[in-house]
Design an enzyme around this catalytic site. Sequence first.
Site, PDB file in Angstrom:
ATOM      1  N   ASP A   1       0.529   5.188 -30.031  1.00  0.00           N
ATOM      2  CA  ASP A   1       0.676   3.788 -30.442  1.00  0.00           C
ATOM      3  C   ASP A   1       2.087   3.381 -30.809  1.00  0.00           C
ATOM      4  O   ASP A   1       2.376   2.192 -30.890  1.00  0.00           O
ATOM      5  CB  ASP A   1      -0.232   3.502 -31.639  1.00  0.00           C
TER       6      ASP A   1
ATOM      7  N   CYS B   1       3.245   1.557   2.921  1.00  0.00           N
ATOM      8  CA  CYS B   1       4.492   0.797   2.742  1.00  0.00           C
ATOM      9  C   CYS B   1       5.453   1.572   1.849  1.00  0.00           C
ATOM     10  O   CYS B   1       6.653   1.667   2.134  1.00  0.00           O
ATOM     11  CB  CYS B   1       4.190  -0.565   2.120  1.00  0.00           C
TER      12      CYS B   1
ATOM     13  N   ASP C   1       6.131   6.804 -28.641  1.00  0.00           N
ATOM     14  CA  ASP C   1       5.154   7.345 -27.691  1.00  0.00           C
ATOM     15  C   ASP C   1       5.307   6.752 -26.296  1.00  0.00           C
ATOM     16  O   ASP C   1       4.717   7.266 -25.341  1.00  0.00           O
ATOM     17  CB  ASP C   1       3.725   7.074 -28.179  1.00  0.00           C
TER      18      ASP C   1
ATOM     19  N   CYS D   1       0.843  -1.193   0.000  1.00  0.00           N
ATOM     20  CA  CYS D   1       0.000   0.000   0.000  1.00  0.00           C
ATOM     21  C   CYS D   1       0.883   1.250   0.000  1.00  0.00           C
ATOM     22  O   CYS D   1       2.114   1.169   0.055  1.00  0.00           O
ATOM     23  CB  CYS D   1      -0.924   0.015   1.214  1.00  0.00           C
TER      24      CYS D   1
ATOM     25  N   ASP E   1      -1.352  11.194 -30.312  1.00  0.00           N
ATOM     26  CA  ASP E   1      -0.449  10.957 -31.426  1.00  0.00           C
ATOM     27  C   ASP E   1      -1.302  10.962 -32.693  1.00  0.00           C
ATOM     28  O   ASP E   1      -2.528  10.822 -32.624  1.00  0.00           O
ATOM     29  CB  ASP E   1       0.258   9.614 -31.246  1.00  0.00           C
TER      30      ASP E   1
END
Length: 725
Positions: free
Chosen positions: A622, A39, A626, A36, A445
């Site tokens: 994509d 932590c 990127d 978590c 993009d």
Amino acid sequence: MDIAAPERSAADPKAFVRKGDKGEYSLELLVKGAKCVNCLGKIERGVSEIPGIEQARLNLSTGRFIAGWHDKNLDPAKIVQKIIDLGYGAIPFQSDIAQSVSDTEAKKLLIYMTVAGASMMFVMMLVEPVWLAGIFGEMGPGTRTFFHWLAAMIAIPAGAYAGIPFFSSAWKNLKKGHANMDVPISLALILTAALSLWATANFREHTFFEAIVMLEFFLLIGRYLDHKLRQKSRIAAQELLALQAVTANVIQGDGTIKSVKVSEVKEGEIIEILPGDRIPVDGVVIQGVSQGDFSLITGETQAIDIGIDSHLRAGSLNLTGKLLMKATKVADDSFLAQIARLVEAGEQSKSVYVRLADKAAQLYVPVVHGAALLTFIGWLIAGKGFEVAIWNACAVLIITCPCALGLAVPAVQVVASGRLFKNGVLVKSGDALERLANIDYIVFDKTGVLTRGQPNLINRGEISDENLAAAAMLARASRHPLARAIARLAGPGPSIKDAQEVPGFGVEADVDGVKVRMGRAEWVGAQSDNSETEMWYRKGDDMPVRFAFSDTLRDDTIATIAKLKKLGLGIEVLSGDKLGAVETAAKAAGIEKFTAQASPFDKAARLDELNAQGRKTLMVGDGLNDAPALAKALVSIAPGAAADASQSASDMVFSGENLNSVYESIMVSRMAKSRVLENFWFSAFYNLITVPIAIFGFVTPPIAAFAMSMSSVIVSLNALRLYKK
């Protein structure tokens, strides 16, 4: 949870320290047991306290921890020991070990949950007759005690086993002087089991063995769902490096060629690269001409000419000619490796996002312990005796068990993810929907996102069927992207077997003694203004035939951008393609702001700039170029046809041809956020009502467990409302 923390590192960390170009040192560790935000903060703060440490970052999803420093005298063993002292395991990071740990933990959680669920059903079968007998008075004390012992024989061993994740976590934290949510959970389980055994041995009327396994079952459901969602967030850097060639053909001093691992290539060595080979490391061409597909690196859709002194980057694809390249960097320092490190840095910056459930849970431990203790003391002062006081304290611990709180986020995430999945969107990161609901800016993009990502013939009306068929026969012999587009348009058919690819120019062949060529305008003897992406075909002395191409918008791009604008979102295009292509696509889509010819580092820098301005950014991309920007955005989405590395760097992936999936994802994320907030308000209201009832002794532990279970059911049912349109 149940993976024991070793008392010392499994390997000397000095062997895994990496030295950078500027004298900086770094160490990557696999941290086990961190679950978590508490932590995460504890580990990062603890390591930062070591003199000389300048960077300490933990990625919760992958377990990867990175420490950085400049002091050459700093002992890296101190970092490992500090993490161990805080109650966690730490070994040098290796991706296969990290994946193995994650897979093992998921399997064990599923086993624990199955044991708890099965034992809960068996115990309920035994206690239900006792409950009914208590109402109708049809069971004697001996029979009742017999049923209690049968329930104990199932609930105690099953509860001890299924409770391992809670007990081990609580014990490790208590040993180090810390407390987490598993401490009060473990206390409630142990007290309920001990008091139920005492009540059975003393022939008491009530025992509460069913409460033990019931608590564990519902808690483990939430924990398993949360773990599986985290596990889906793979290490994108691994996928990036998977694009690197596995081997390289190195030319030896005697002229022979030896295939070696890419990691063994040394700077200055000469490498042979054949057509179709992926560039193994960064280098410069010393012999040969060809064309290369750099689309994954630069976003440029058109094939690039390669000649002597051309600089090549790892991950690019050689298309047409044989090359000899001199390596200028080793694999770990290649352009691809730099991008991988950018992605990893972006993933870690995302991991500090504090989820609403974690914030609410921070108050749980002190409040519940305090309420249970005050209940116990209050009933003792009231003179009701130890037994009544301790049962009521147990009821408080049980009824406040954070099942509803624990399911508030995972239940909504699973339902929302399921709805999006039916609409072709895969949610890969556990908290992606929470982050997506808060975005106010979108960066797109161009190629493969706003557009289809494939070159399409735009002057078909100027080309006769005869010329198209003849050109297709030659195109089928070429690997050039534009030639493949022609072949795809013409459909299946024969190719010219003796066609020769001329690197940097095109493809040619002799047909019945007549020379036919397809490629660059000047090569086939045509005149061109180079205003569009094009390829020319010519047979003998006939007039050259021009094939012009463009990358068209997706069918719903314009409508989707309009809907996103209505939501009040800022939008821009950030592409590595040429200015003309980017400007045309952006204006056609209705987007005013755009940037062209942006490198991967330019894109990452732009996302940093937007982050500095306080923008909450969604990145949709994509290409490999990127990936760093996808990792740096608050949340990221990639199309299903994207490069594997980009899909891994993204939080969500949409399939199909519709850009509307982005709009749908945003709307579902906003509805999911509303459901999460409703669940939190319900959890708060539930505790506000039930805790006083338990404190004043109006509920027993089984009733408390039932109330807790019902709160979980209500939270889950509320989450299911997301399926409603």
